[in-house]
Design a protein around this motif. Structure first.
Motif, PDB file in Angstrom:
ATOM      1  N   ALA A  25       0.648  -1.222   0.014  1.00 58.80           N
ATOM      2  CA  ALA A  25      -0.102  -0.155   0.064  1.00 58.80           C
ATOM      3  C   ALA A  25       0.729   1.055   0.053  1.00 58.80           C
ATOM      4  O   ALA A  25       0.533   2.124  -0.682  1.00 58.80           O
ATOM      5  CB  ALA A  25      -0.814   0.056   1.254  1.00 58.80           C
ATOM      6  N   ARG A  26       1.810   1.272   0.865  1.00 59.72           N
ATOM      7  CA  ARG A  26       2.875   2.599   0.926  1.00 59.72           C
ATOM      8  C   ARG A  26       3.279   2.773  -0.589  1.00 59.72           C
ATOM      9  O   ARG A  26       3.387   3.752  -0.852  1.00 59.72           O
ATOM     10  CB  ARG A  26       3.964   2.190   1.842  1.00 59.72           C
ATOM     11  CG  ARG A  26       3.496   2.483   3.411  1.00 59.72           C
ATOM     12  CD  ARG A  26       4.876   2.717   4.141  1.00 59.72           C
ATOM     13  NE  ARG A  26       4.477   2.488   5.492  1.00 59.72           N
ATOM     14  CZ  ARG A  26       4.484   1.244   6.134  1.00 59.72           C
ATOM     15  NH1 ARG A  26       5.409   0.241   5.657  1.00 59.72           N
ATOM     16  NH2 ARG A  26       4.049   1.140   7.533  1.00 59.72           N
ATOM     17  N   MET A  27       3.736   1.573  -1.315  1.00 55.02           N
ATOM     18  CA  MET A  27       4.410   1.665  -2.610  1.00 55.02           C
ATOM     19  C   MET A  27       3.439   2.260  -3.646  1.00 55.02           C
ATOM     20  O   MET A  27       3.911   3.154  -4.160  1.00 55.02           O
ATOM     21  CB  MET A  27       4.999   0.404  -3.023  1.00 55.02           C
ATOM     22  CG  MET A  27       5.565   0.340  -4.681  1.00 55.02           C
ATOM     23  SD  MET A  27       6.956   1.573  -4.777  1.00 55.02           S
ATOM     24  CE  MET A  27       8.210   0.576  -4.084  1.00 55.02           C
ATOM     25  N   SER A  28       2.236   1.734  -3.418  1.00 58.08           N
ATOM     26  CA  SER A  28       1.315   2.481  -4.260  1.00 58.08           C
ATOM     27  C   SER A  28       0.926   3.828  -4.150  1.00 58.08           C
ATOM     28  O   SER A  28       0.905   4.580  -5.002  1.00 58.08           O
ATOM     29  CB  SER A  28       0.027   1.593  -4.316  1.00 58.08           C
ATOM     30  OG  SER A  28      -1.036   2.073  -5.006  1.00 58.08           O
ATOM     31  N   ASN A  29       0.947   4.282  -2.868  1.00 56.60           N
ATOM     32  CA  ASN A  29       0.731   5.631  -2.708  1.00 56.60           C
ATOM     33  C   ASN A  29       1.812   6.429  -2.867  1.00 56.60           C
ATOM     34  O   ASN A  29       1.836   7.738  -3.357  1.00 56.60           O
ATOM     35  CB  ASN A  29       0.425   5.600  -1.012  1.00 56.60           C
ATOM     36  CG  ASN A  29      -1.039   5.305  -0.613  1.00 56.60           C
ATOM     37  OD1 ASN A  29      -1.804   5.212  -1.414  1.00 56.60           O
ATOM     38  ND2 ASN A  29      -1.069   4.663   0.447  1.00 56.60           N
ATOM     39  N   GLU A  30       3.053   6.048  -2.835  1.00 58.33           N
ATOM     40  CA  GLU A  30       4.344   6.719  -3.274  1.00 58.33           C
ATOM     41  C   GLU A  30       4.034   6.954  -4.678  1.00 58.33           C
ATOM     42  O   GLU A  30       4.430   8.087  -4.909  1.00 58.33           O
ATOM     43  CB  GLU A  30       5.478   6.048  -2.914  1.00 58.33           C
ATOM     44  CG  GLU A  30       5.923   6.116  -1.213  1.00 58.33           C
ATOM     45  CD  GLU A  30       7.039   5.111  -1.074  1.00 58.33           C
ATOM     46  OE1 GLU A  30       7.708   4.553  -1.857  1.00 58.33           O
ATOM     47  OE2 GLU A  30       7.160   4.760   0.202  1.00 58.33           O
ATOM     48  N   VAL A  31       3.685   6.059  -5.650  1.00 57.80           N
ATOM     49  CA  VAL A  31       3.926   6.137  -6.864  1.00 57.80           C
ATOM     50  C   VAL A  31       2.679   7.026  -7.387  1.00 57.80           C
ATOM     51  O   VAL A  31       3.052   7.969  -8.282  1.00 57.80           O
ATOM     52  CB  VAL A  31       3.597   5.006  -7.910  1.00 57.80           C
ATOM     53  CG1 VAL A  31       3.429   5.044  -9.144  1.00 57.80           C
ATOM     54  CG2 VAL A  31       4.844   4.013  -7.543  1.00 57.80           C
ATOM     55  N   ILE A  32       1.560   6.999  -6.463  1.00 56.80           N
ATOM     56  CA  ILE A  32       0.476   8.207  -6.865  1.00 56.80           C
ATOM     57  C   ILE A  32       0.816   9.358  -6.544  1.00 56.80           C
ATOM     58  O   ILE A  32       0.532  10.199  -7.244  1.00 56.80           O
ATOM     59  CB  ILE A  32      -0.875   7.640  -5.965  1.00 56.80           C
ATOM     60  CG1 ILE A  32      -1.312   6.168  -6.596  1.00 56.80           C
ATOM     61  CG2 ILE A  32      -1.798   8.680  -5.820  1.00 56.80           C
ATOM     62  CD1 ILE A  32      -2.646   5.676  -5.700  1.00 56.80           C
ATOM     63  N   GLN A  38      -4.207  13.173 -10.737  1.00 53.06           N
ATOM     64  CA  GLN A  38      -4.850  12.632 -11.798  1.00 53.06           C
ATOM     65  C   GLN A  38      -5.185  10.974 -11.656  1.00 53.06           C
ATOM     66  O   GLN A  38      -5.943  10.428 -12.426  1.00 53.06           O
ATOM     67  CB  GLN A  38      -4.147  12.814 -13.276  1.00 53.06           C
ATOM     68  CG  GLN A  38      -2.693  12.109 -13.080  1.00 53.06           C
ATOM     69  CD  GLN A  38      -2.127  12.533 -14.400  1.00 53.06           C
ATOM     70  OE1 GLN A  38      -2.539  13.020 -15.236  1.00 53.06           O
ATOM     71  NE2 GLN A  38      -0.566  12.207 -14.338  1.00 53.06           N
ATOM     72  N   ILE A  39      -4.648  10.587 -10.379  1.00 46.84           N
ATOM     73  CA  ILE A  39      -5.024   8.967 -10.227  1.00 46.84           C
ATOM     74  C   ILE A  39      -5.412   8.906  -8.943  1.00 46.84           C
ATOM     75  O   ILE A  39      -4.651   9.547  -8.123  1.00 46.84           O
ATOM     76  CB  ILE A  39      -3.781   8.263 -10.765  1.00 46.84           C
ATOM     77  CG1 ILE A  39      -4.213   6.660 -10.442  1.00 46.84           C
ATOM     78  CG2 ILE A  39      -2.530   8.547 -10.065  1.00 46.84           C
ATOM     79  CD1 ILE A  39      -3.269   5.928 -11.134  1.00 46.84           C
ATOM     80  N   GLN A  40      -6.426   8.170  -8.559  1.00 42.89           N
ATOM     81  CA  GLN A  40      -6.380   7.780  -7.199  1.00 42.89           C
ATOM     82  C   GLN A  40      -7.142   6.325  -6.872  1.00 42.89           C
ATOM     83  O   GLN A  40      -7.673   5.994  -7.553  1.00 42.89           O
ATOM     84  CB  GLN A  40      -8.025   8.653  -6.783  1.00 42.89           C
ATOM     85  CG  GLN A  40      -8.582   8.165  -5.398  1.00 42.89           C
ATOM     86  CD  GLN A  40      -9.729   9.000  -5.193  1.00 42.89           C
ATOM     87  OE1 GLN A  40     -10.132   9.766  -5.963  1.00 42.89           O
ATOM     88  NE2 GLN A  40     -10.528   8.535  -4.142  1.00 42.89           N
ATOM     89  N   ILE A  63      -2.907   4.111 -15.598  1.00 46.33           N
ATOM     90  CA  ILE A  63      -2.955   2.963 -14.585  1.00 46.33           C
ATOM     91  C   ILE A  63      -1.986   2.063 -15.134  1.00 46.33           C
ATOM     92  O   ILE A  63      -1.322   1.772 -14.172  1.00 46.33           O
ATOM     93  CB  ILE A  63      -4.327   2.419 -14.823  1.00 46.33           C
ATOM     94  CG1 ILE A  63      -5.600   3.135 -14.689  1.00 46.33           C
ATOM     95  CG2 ILE A  63      -4.443   0.844 -14.121  1.00 46.33           C
ATOM     96  CD1 ILE A  63      -5.943   3.319 -13.525  1.00 46.33           C
ATOM     97  N   LEU A  64      -1.498   2.123 -16.477  1.00 45.99           N
ATOM     98  CA  LEU A  64      -0.493   1.135 -16.819  1.00 45.99           C
ATOM     99  C   LEU A  64       0.940   1.689 -16.387  1.00 45.99           C
ATOM    100  O   LEU A  64       1.800   1.132 -15.960  1.00 45.99           O
ATOM    101  CB  LEU A  64      -0.347   0.894 -18.427  1.00 45.99           C
ATOM    102  CG  LEU A  64      -1.441   0.062 -18.831  1.00 45.99           C
ATOM    103  CD1 LEU A  64      -1.726   0.282 -20.226  1.00 45.99           C
ATOM    104  CD2 LEU A  64      -1.712  -0.980 -18.206  1.00 45.99           C
ATOM    105  N   GLN A  65       0.978   3.169 -16.387  1.00 48.43           N
ATOM    106  CA  GLN A  65       2.343   3.688 -15.783  1.00 48.43           C
ATOM    107  C   GLN A  65       2.461   3.390 -14.101  1.00 48.43           C
ATOM    108  O   GLN A  65       3.557   3.441 -13.774  1.00 48.43           O
ATOM    109  CB  GLN A  65       2.140   5.169 -16.020  1.00 48.43           C
ATOM    110  CG  GLN A  65       3.317   6.085 -15.756  1.00 48.43           C
ATOM    111  CD  GLN A  65       3.334   7.587 -16.007  1.00 48.43           C
ATOM    112  OE1 GLN A  65       2.012   8.061 -16.326  1.00 48.43           O
ATOM    113  NE2 GLN A  65       4.328   8.160 -16.012  1.00 48.43           N
ATOM    114  N   HIS A  66       1.436   3.689 -13.592  1.00 49.83           N
ATOM    115  CA  HIS A  66       1.253   3.274 -12.174  1.00 49.83           C
ATOM    116  C   HIS A  66       1.832   1.704 -12.070  1.00 49.83           C
ATOM    117  O   HIS A  66       2.672   1.449 -10.871  1.00 49.83           O
ATOM    118  CB  HIS A  66       0.104   3.541 -11.601  1.00 49.83           C
ATOM    119  CG  HIS A  66      -0.104   3.052 -10.041  1.00 49.83           C
ATOM    120  ND1 HIS A  66      -0.382   1.975  -9.810  1.00 49.83           N
ATOM    121  CD2 HIS A  66       0.030   3.712  -8.953  1.00 49.83           C
ATOM    122  CE1 HIS A  66      -0.295   1.837  -8.300  1.00 49.83           C
ATOM    123  NE2 HIS A  66      -0.195   3.010  -7.842  1.00 49.83           N
TER     124      HIS A  66
END
Length: 90
Positions: A25-32, A38-40, A63-66
């Motif tokens: 979850a932390r990794m996902s949030n850092e990328v966001i 523009q992404i949530q 989404i693919l970039q994330h």
């Protein structure tokens, strides 16, 4: 803004510990945070070997970039076209 469902195949993901889930979850949030507003990430559902994530974004490309930046595969990305639940029958 469109909503997307992402299917990610990760064998054994359902057995992840609380700490491993926190780290993901932390990794996902850092990328966001890097990608901007523009992404949530809305939430994710874990099964034994896959997880299904719901995101709000302007298009599938972000989404693919994330997925690429976070290291989480995006095996399938579909735009959500509607919601069906028990209240739909009323």
């Amino acid at each position: 803004m469109p909503k997307f469902m992402i299917e990610r195949e990760i064998p054994g993901v359902g057995d992840m510990s609380h700490e491993e889930r926190q780290g993901g979850a932390r990794m996902s949030n850092e990328v966001i945070d890097k990608l901007g507003e523009q992404i949530q990430w809305v939430h994710s559902y874990l099964t034994q070997n896959k997880f299904y994530c719901v995101y709000i974004a302007p298009n599938a490309d972000i989404i693919l970039q994330h997925a690429e930046l976070s290291g989480f595969p995006a095996d399938r990305v579909e735009e959500v076209k509607g919601l069906l639940d028990a209240t739909t029958a009323q």
